[in-house]
Design a protein around this motif. Structure first.
Motif, PDB file in Angstrom:
ATOM      1  N   THR A  63      12.350 -65.537  17.210  1.00  0.00           N
ATOM      2  CA  THR A  63      13.348 -65.112  16.236  1.00  0.00           C
ATOM      3  C   THR A  63      12.765 -63.990  15.371  1.00  0.00           C
ATOM      4  OG1 THR A  63      12.568 -66.968  14.900  1.00  0.00           O
ATOM      5  CG2 THR A  63      14.680 -67.255  15.995  1.00  0.00           C
ATOM      6  N   ALA A  64      13.640 -63.169  14.808  1.00  0.00           N
ATOM      7  CA  ALA A  64      13.185 -62.110  13.909  1.00  0.00           C
ATOM      8  C   ALA A  64      13.191 -62.666  12.495  1.00  0.00           C
ATOM      9  CB  ALA A  64      14.078 -60.890  14.023  1.00  0.00           C
ATOM     10  N   LYS A  65      12.013 -62.732  11.856  1.00  0.00           N
ATOM     11  CA  LYS A  65      11.884 -63.430  10.566  1.00  0.00           C
ATOM     12  C   LYS A  65      12.660 -62.783   9.435  1.00  0.00           C
ATOM     13  CE  LYS A  65       7.492 -61.067   9.731  1.00  0.00           C
ATOM     14  NZ  LYS A  65       7.769 -60.166  10.874  1.00  0.00           N
ATOM     15  N   SER A  66      12.820 -61.453   9.463  1.00  0.00           N
ATOM     16  CA  SER A  66      13.468 -60.790   8.333  1.00  0.00           C
ATOM     17  C   SER A  66      14.996 -60.716   8.499  1.00  0.00           C
ATOM     18  CB  SER A  66      12.900 -59.386   8.152  1.00  0.00           C
ATOM     19  OG  SER A  66      13.160 -58.614   9.299  1.00  0.00           O
ATOM     20  N   LEU A  67      15.487 -61.283   9.612  1.00  0.00           N
ATOM     21  CA  LEU A  67      16.936 -61.341   9.800  1.00  0.00           C
ATOM     22  C   LEU A  67      17.413 -62.768   9.538  1.00  0.00           C
ATOM     23  CD1 LEU A  67      16.273 -58.605  11.235  1.00  0.00           C
ATOM     24  CD2 LEU A  67      18.105 -59.145  12.800  1.00  0.00           C
ATOM     25  N   GLU A  86      22.344 -63.579  11.846  1.00  0.00           N
ATOM     26  CA  GLU A  86      22.072 -62.271  12.449  1.00  0.00           C
ATOM     27  C   GLU A  86      21.250 -62.422  13.735  1.00  0.00           C
ATOM     28  OE1 GLU A  86      22.205 -59.277   8.581  1.00  0.00           O
ATOM     29  OE2 GLU A  86      20.332 -60.306   9.040  1.00  0.00           O
ATOM     30  N   ASN A  87      20.284 -63.339  13.705  1.00  0.00           N
ATOM     31  CA  ASN A  87      19.520 -63.625  14.918  1.00  0.00           C
ATOM     32  C   ASN A  87      20.453 -64.088  16.034  1.00  0.00           C
ATOM     33  OD1 ASN A  87      16.375 -63.588  14.954  1.00  0.00           O
ATOM     34  ND2 ASN A  87      16.887 -64.243  12.871  1.00  0.00           N
ATOM     35  N   LEU A 108      21.448 -54.331  13.786  1.00  0.00           N
ATOM     36  CA  LEU A 108      20.726 -55.616  13.856  1.00  0.00           C
ATOM     37  C   LEU A 108      19.605 -55.529  14.887  1.00  0.00           C
ATOM     38  CD1 LEU A 108      23.503 -58.382  13.857  1.00  0.00           C
ATOM     39  CD2 LEU A 108      22.117 -57.601  11.942  1.00  0.00           C
ATOM     40  N   ARG A 138      16.757 -53.418  13.560  1.00  0.00           N
ATOM     41  CA  ARG A 138      15.905 -54.118  12.584  1.00  0.00           C
ATOM     42  C   ARG A 138      15.009 -55.128  13.295  1.00  0.00           C
ATOM     43  NH1 ARG A 138      20.400 -56.521   9.186  1.00  0.00           N
ATOM     44  NH2 ARG A 138      18.792 -57.776   8.182  1.00  0.00           N
ATOM     45  N   ALA A 139      15.572 -55.814  14.287  1.00  0.00           N
ATOM     46  CA  ALA A 139      14.773 -56.807  14.998  1.00  0.00           C
ATOM     47  C   ALA A 139      13.672 -56.148  15.827  1.00  0.00           C
ATOM     48  CB  ALA A 139      15.675 -57.661  15.894  1.00  0.00           C
ATOM     49  N   ASP A 168      10.779 -55.887  13.791  1.00  0.00           N
ATOM     50  CA  ASP A 168      10.337 -57.196  13.316  1.00  0.00           C
ATOM     51  C   ASP A 168       9.622 -57.970  14.418  1.00  0.00           C
ATOM     52  OD1 ASP A 168      10.511 -60.091  12.858  1.00  0.00           O
ATOM     53  OD2 ASP A 168      11.694 -59.589  11.098  1.00  0.00           O
ATOM     54  N   ASN A 169      10.193 -57.994  15.609  1.00  0.00           N
ATOM     55  CA  ASN A 169       9.668 -58.852  16.670  1.00  0.00           C
ATOM     56  C   ASN A 169      10.054 -58.278  18.040  1.00  0.00           C
ATOM     57  OD1 ASN A 169       8.999 -60.904  18.439  1.00  0.00           O
ATOM     58  ND2 ASN A 169       9.727 -62.540  17.107  1.00  0.00           N
ATOM     59  N   MET A 186      10.812 -60.700  20.920  1.00  0.00           N
ATOM     60  CA  MET A 186      12.108 -61.367  20.784  1.00  0.00           C
ATOM     61  C   MET A 186      13.262 -60.452  21.188  1.00  0.00           C
ATOM     62  SD  MET A 186      14.607 -61.103  18.170  1.00  0.00           S
ATOM     63  CE  MET A 186      16.097 -62.005  17.787  1.00  0.00           C
ATOM     64  N   SER A 219      14.666 -58.523  -0.133  1.00  0.00           N
ATOM     65  CA  SER A 219      15.148 -59.699   0.595  1.00  0.00           C
ATOM     66  C   SER A 219      16.457 -59.455   1.334  1.00  0.00           C
ATOM     67  CB  SER A 219      15.301 -60.873  -0.367  1.00  0.00           C
ATOM     68  OG  SER A 219      16.118 -60.497  -1.446  1.00  0.00           O
TER      69      SER A 219
END
Ligand SMILES: Nc1ncnc2c1ncn2[C@@H]1O[C@H](COP(=O)(O)OP(=O)(O)OP(=O)(O)O)[C@@H](O)[C@H]1O
Ligand SMILES: [Mg+2]
Lengths: 265, 291
Positions: free
Chosen positions: A93-97, A101-102, B153, B156-157, B160-161, B164, B227
């Motif tokens: 999973t993407a932690k900041s989403l 949203e994930n 989205l 951004r992901a 981030d990952n 994933m 956040s």
């Protein structure tokens, strides 16, 4: 449904670190199979899964999906029909989403992503329903960032995401190994339920012999880059840990001197 | 220009840097070249008699192209992201000189985006702050919307990952393409507006852009928690203003016999970034950036 034909994988070929991870694997995964994969550390289990998922390209052999050769198809395209869950609960999973949203990213698997709003009231409702099935109360926290969840919660979410967008196949690489026993059991039961409910074909690597025997219809044992045992159907029912160790001995002609290699409780 | 105007007009640039660095985790140095590219394209078109607003759009388009090249160098030719940015930046230096035909184009006497407002009797300073604020708000609204689309989205992901997003069927090359190209479009737009506000375009005006952008992003994160997307985006604008105020202040202090000059700006920026990065709270948030 997915077939590996004479797959070979060598890491660092031609160097002193040359490492033959997979040496000629043939495996025919039938539709509806739930295969558990066991074997000692370094046996090549993760490498085999990575080759099926497309994270690694084999150095020899072919990967077929139906009668289509997908050996060279990149992982993000295979994601349309293959869902994956790894050992590390943080990797799925993407932690900041946020949770929703994930899930929106997972729900779009296999379709082109453009400028539509990712989360809308309709799919939010659907996400909440799916989360409710987990029984973890995550449906109340749709807007919380995934990074705030515990390992077990994140792994459950990852599992749900992997099973979204109707994949044909689910690949699980020791996906409960990093969790505490109680959470591991919860996630494992959830896995079994998802596979049954959705009629998924699945392949699960585990070091837990009991798990390997309790779940699935087919069990594969790997050793030094080869599949040395492949037991299915009736024969698998009623199989015990001593049976497996005995079979290993018979196939290899030697006893397992250090059964820690195979077992973990 | 005053610090507020500076902060506003450069916040467009900082938002571009934020898009690549934070959302995509792609440290893109080509912005040092796309800022003067935007200025050059805009100045050229204005002096050739084209509409000043059209010239800003053309600058953004040119920046999009420059970013696309960096992205393709990285994804198709597998050149490391930092190096891909450096190559585009160096290449752009020559291209910018070609575009302008000379190292500097003065815009005095030409109509700029401020002219219509000024001719309405609005004082120049109010006009420029109003206009910059409008552009900034528009870009912020666009970014917040964009970051919530399917592609936003996934983008951004990607930062981030990576593992994933690939497992979720995202073509990460495509995300890098969109992200880096869009980022450079904002930076070039910022360059066009800076040139029109300063009254000239100069090939050397881009030096230090990426570090200044980084400083704004970090200062913003230190002030406002990132956040939510909205907070993060507003944070960049606030960070940009604070950063420009800090620079203006730093340039005004006299250290005994040494009086700081605008030439010291890059050193001051570098020091601000180092201080910000060493600051424990900030460091935690920046975990990925330092390693
Ligand atoms: N990226 C890599 N580079 C080099 N060698 C690798 C790489 N990945 C795996 N290997 C090697 O290939 C062999 C098989 O590794 P693999 O991870 O598939 O084993 P495994 O059966 O999953 O083991 P474990 O139970 O420990 O997870 C090992 O010898 C390993 O060291
Ligand atoms: Mg493994």
């Amino acid at each position: 449904m997915i077939e590996l034909q004479n797959i070979k994988k060598v890491f660092n070929a031609g160097t002193v670190n040359e490492n033959i991870a997979i040496q000629g694997i043939d495996l025919k995964i039938e539709k509806g199979d739930f295969i558990t994969v066991i074997g000692s550390n370094g046996a090549g289990k993760s490498t085999m899964l990575s080759i099926v998922a497309g994270f690694q390209t084999p150095d020899g052999g072919r990967v077929l999906f139906g009668d289509k050769d997908i050996t060279k198809v990149p992982e993000y395209k295979r994601a349309e029909y293959i869902g994956v869950v790894f050992q590390d609960p943080l990797s799925g999973t993407a932690k900041s989403l946020s949770i929703e949203e994930n899930m929106a990213i997972a729900a779009k698997r296999g379709t082109k992503r453009w400028f539509r709003r990712g989360v809308n009231s309709k799919n939010r409702k659907y996400f909440a329903e799916r989360l409710k099935e987990l029984g973890l109360g995550l449906e109340e926290r749709l807007k919380a960032n995934a990074g705030l969840l515990s390992g077990g919660q994140r792994q459950s979410l990852t599992l749900l995401m992997a099973a979204m967008a109707n994949p044909e196949m689910l690949l699980l690489d020791e996906h409960t190994a990093a969790l505490d026993p109680k959470t591991a059991e919860l996630v494992m039961n959830l896995t079994d339920k998802l596979i049954k409910d959705m009629g998924l074909t699945a392949m699960m690597v585990t070091h837990n012999m009991k798990q390997a025997l309790d779940f699935g219809n087919r069990i594969i044992m790997m050793h030094e880059g080869q599949i040395i045992l492949d037991i299915k159907g009736e024969e698998k029912q009623g199989l015990t840990i001593p049976d497996l160790l005995g079979m290993f001995e018979k196939v290899r002609g030697v006893g397992i001197t250090d059964d820690k290699l195979l077992l973990s409780k | 220009m005053g610090a507020i105007e500076h902060g506003l007009v450069f916040s467009l640039m900082a938002l571009g840097v934020f898009l690549t660095l934070r959302a995509l985790d792609f440290p893109d140095i080509s912005v040092d070249g796309s800022l003067p590219l935007g200025a050059a394209v805009s100045a050229l078109l204005i002096t050739k008699g084209y509409d000043q607003f059209l010239s800003v759009a053309a600058a953004a388009l040119a920046g999009f192209g420059a970013g696309a090249i960096t992205a393709l160098l990285n994804t198709k030719l597998k050149i490391l992201n930092l190096l891909a940015g450096i190559l585009t930046m160096i290449g752009l230096y020559s291209i910018n000189l070609r575009v302008m035909g000379m190292p500097n184009i003065p815009l005095l006497g030409y109509d700029t985006v401020f002219t219509p407002l000024e001719s309405m009797g609005i004082p120049p300073q109010v006009a420029s702050i109003g206009l910059f604020a409008t552009f900034t708000v528009l870009v912020c609204v666009f970014l917040v919307w964009f970051f919530h689309t399917d592609i936003g989205l996934a983008l951004r992901a990607t930062g981030d990952n990576l593992k994933m997003v690939k497992a979720q069927g995202v073509n990460t090359d495509r995300m890098i393409f969109f992200g880096v190209a869009l980022s450079n479009a904002f930076v070039a737009m910022s360059g066009a507006l800076v040139a029109q506000s300063l009254g000239f375009a100069d090939v050397n005006m881009g030096i230090g852009t990426v570090v200044a952008g980084l400083a704004s992003v970090i200062v913003g994160e230190a002030v406002l928690s990132s956040s939510t997307v909205l907070k993060a985006v507003v944070g960049v604008v606030v960070g940009s203003m604070i950063y420009r105020l800090a620079v203006a202040y730093a340039l005004s202090v006299e250290l005994g016999p040494i009086k700081l000059s605008p030439g010291d700006l890059n050193l001051i920026t570098a020091i601000i970034v180092v201080i910000a990065l060493t600051f424990p709270g900030v460091r935690k948030k920046l975990g990925g950036l330092r390693s």
